[in-house]
Motif scaffolding. Sequence first.
Motif, PDB file in Angstrom:
ATOM      1  N   THR A  12       0.987  -1.197   0.259  1.00 34.52           N
ATOM      2  CA  THR A  12       0.045   0.030   0.068  1.00 34.52           C
ATOM      3  C   THR A  12       0.816   1.100   0.032  1.00 34.52           C
ATOM      4  OG1 THR A  12      -1.713  -1.231   1.058  1.00 34.52           O
ATOM      5  CG2 THR A  12      -1.635   1.266   1.359  1.00 34.52           C
ATOM      6  N   SER A  16      -2.327   6.207   0.742  1.00 41.07           N
ATOM      7  CA  SER A  16      -3.237   5.427   1.578  1.00 41.07           C
ATOM      8  C   SER A  16      -3.040   5.327   3.006  1.00 41.07           C
ATOM      9  CB  SER A  16      -3.432   4.153   0.617  1.00 41.07           C
ATOM     10  OG  SER A  16      -4.040   4.125  -0.422  1.00 41.07           O
ATOM     11  N   ASP A  45      -7.739  -0.936   0.525  1.00 38.42           N
ATOM     12  CA  ASP A  45      -6.919  -0.598   1.742  1.00 38.42           C
ATOM     13  C   ASP A  45      -7.882  -0.618   2.877  1.00 38.42           C
ATOM     14  OD1 ASP A  45      -4.734  -0.805   0.136  1.00 38.42           O
ATOM     15  OD2 ASP A  45      -4.943   1.093  -0.416  1.00 38.42           O
ATOM     16  N   TYR A 131       3.364   2.581   2.757  1.00 39.77           N
ATOM     17  CA  TYR A 131       2.253   2.894   3.734  1.00 39.77           C
ATOM     18  C   TYR A 131       2.929   3.318   4.944  1.00 39.77           C
ATOM     19  CZ  TYR A 131       2.405  -1.252   6.425  1.00 39.77           C
ATOM     20  OH  TYR A 131       2.882  -2.501   7.144  1.00 39.77           O
ATOM     21  N   LEU A 166      -4.227  -1.699   8.045  1.00 41.85           N
ATOM     22  CA  LEU A 166      -3.273  -2.356   6.967  1.00 41.85           C
ATOM     23  C   LEU A 166      -2.380  -3.328   7.753  1.00 41.85           C
ATOM     24  CD1 LEU A 166      -2.465   1.111   5.494  1.00 41.85           C
ATOM     25  CD2 LEU A 166      -3.808  -0.677   4.431  1.00 41.85           C
ATOM     26  N   ALA A 357      -2.022  -4.787   3.942  1.00 46.78           N
ATOM     27  CA  ALA A 357      -1.265  -3.686   3.388  1.00 46.78           C
ATOM     28  C   ALA A 357      -0.523  -4.415   2.037  1.00 46.78           C
ATOM     29  CB  ALA A 357      -0.250  -3.059   4.159  1.00 46.78           C
ATOM     30  N   GLY A 360      -4.485  -6.660   0.236  1.00 46.82           N
ATOM     31  CA  GLY A 360      -5.533  -6.213  -0.014  1.00 46.82           C
ATOM     32  C   GLY A 360      -6.656  -6.926   0.822  1.00 46.82           C
TER      33      GLY A 360
END
Length: 382
Positions: A12, A16, A45, A131, A166, A357, A360
């Motif tokens: 991710t 996000s 996400d 992320y 996540l 993460a 998904g």
Amino acid sequence: MNRSYRILPVYTADVSGVCSALYELGGMVVMHDPSGCNSTYNTHDETRWYDRDSLIFISGLTERDAILGNDRKFMDAVAESAARFHPRFVALAGSPIPYMNGTDFPALARLLEQRAGLPCFAIPTNGMHDYVCGAGAALAEIARRFVPPGGVPEAHTLNLLGVTPLDFGGTETHTQSSLRAALEARGWWVRSCWAMGNSLDALSHAGGAAVNLVVSAVGFAAAEVLRARCGTPWVAGLPLGGFAPQLAAALEQAQETGACAVPYAETISADADADFTLIGEPVRMGSLCAALSRRGQTARVLCPLEADPALLGVSCRVTGEEEAEAALRGARRVAADPLYRAVCPQEAAFDPLPHQAFSGRCFWKTTPDLIRFFEEEHWPWD
């Protein structure tokens, strides 16, 4: 084509990550990007999208605006939405196109703060990082903006830093409640959870905790800000299996001495012939290493994320699919997200540990409650 991906997905993105970290805090997050990217976020996400709303918007950046520049249009739209929805704050998150154009997000945030009369800040994202970078920077900004310096620490209280779907799943898993229960069983009470299940007001009282527990790499940046502002030490780890008593002891020591600690670091093996090879987020996998060590098994960690080196120990950083494949050669037993199976040696045993993460919602309903899954009395990998 070094570091390209032909089999594995990427983690991710940082944009996000910002949305996930700030989802429940009553603010307004604006991704400055072409229309359509919001649906990518909420359909891949964000599992909370099913049962609660959040003020997360996309700016709808057009090709003409990207080429010619039209910051006034962007500012007008954000200010109008803020006046309509009355958020607690506004967070601006960049994407690749405004990054290439050199959009000055900190300046836009300062102008919007004056115009809207509420806290506005920019998170330095560009869609080119994972992320951990975005969510970590977002929580650090919350700590910087909304947690007053100083504070009188209350004994045996802590903040959980880095709790997002996540890393810990969404509405179908209960890792967060199990985590609280495991800590309370050892005499530690959660003051605030960054950032699921708590409001911005609850987070603003984080300075009264005796210790901050960094439960994922996402929480590290906020832990450093809170240490500088409030003098609160941090400890990194998850109470998995036989590692839970060691983690509790590290929390006690941090409370007494004020020193930060990564108690799982010494248990991570540098040996490619270790019993287990663990791939993923370093705090989770490092804590699992420590739990395996208590059972007489060795484990090494491959970290594909942009985590701070303080959390890694001797973990091997792998960047890209080719590096991951090379590092996995000769692995005897691998534990990772199920999608990693495609690049593991055929002869290696494989234990799936879904990571939202990375994959998904593919394994959303089968993602285990980590704390209960790795209970010492019911260890799953014997």
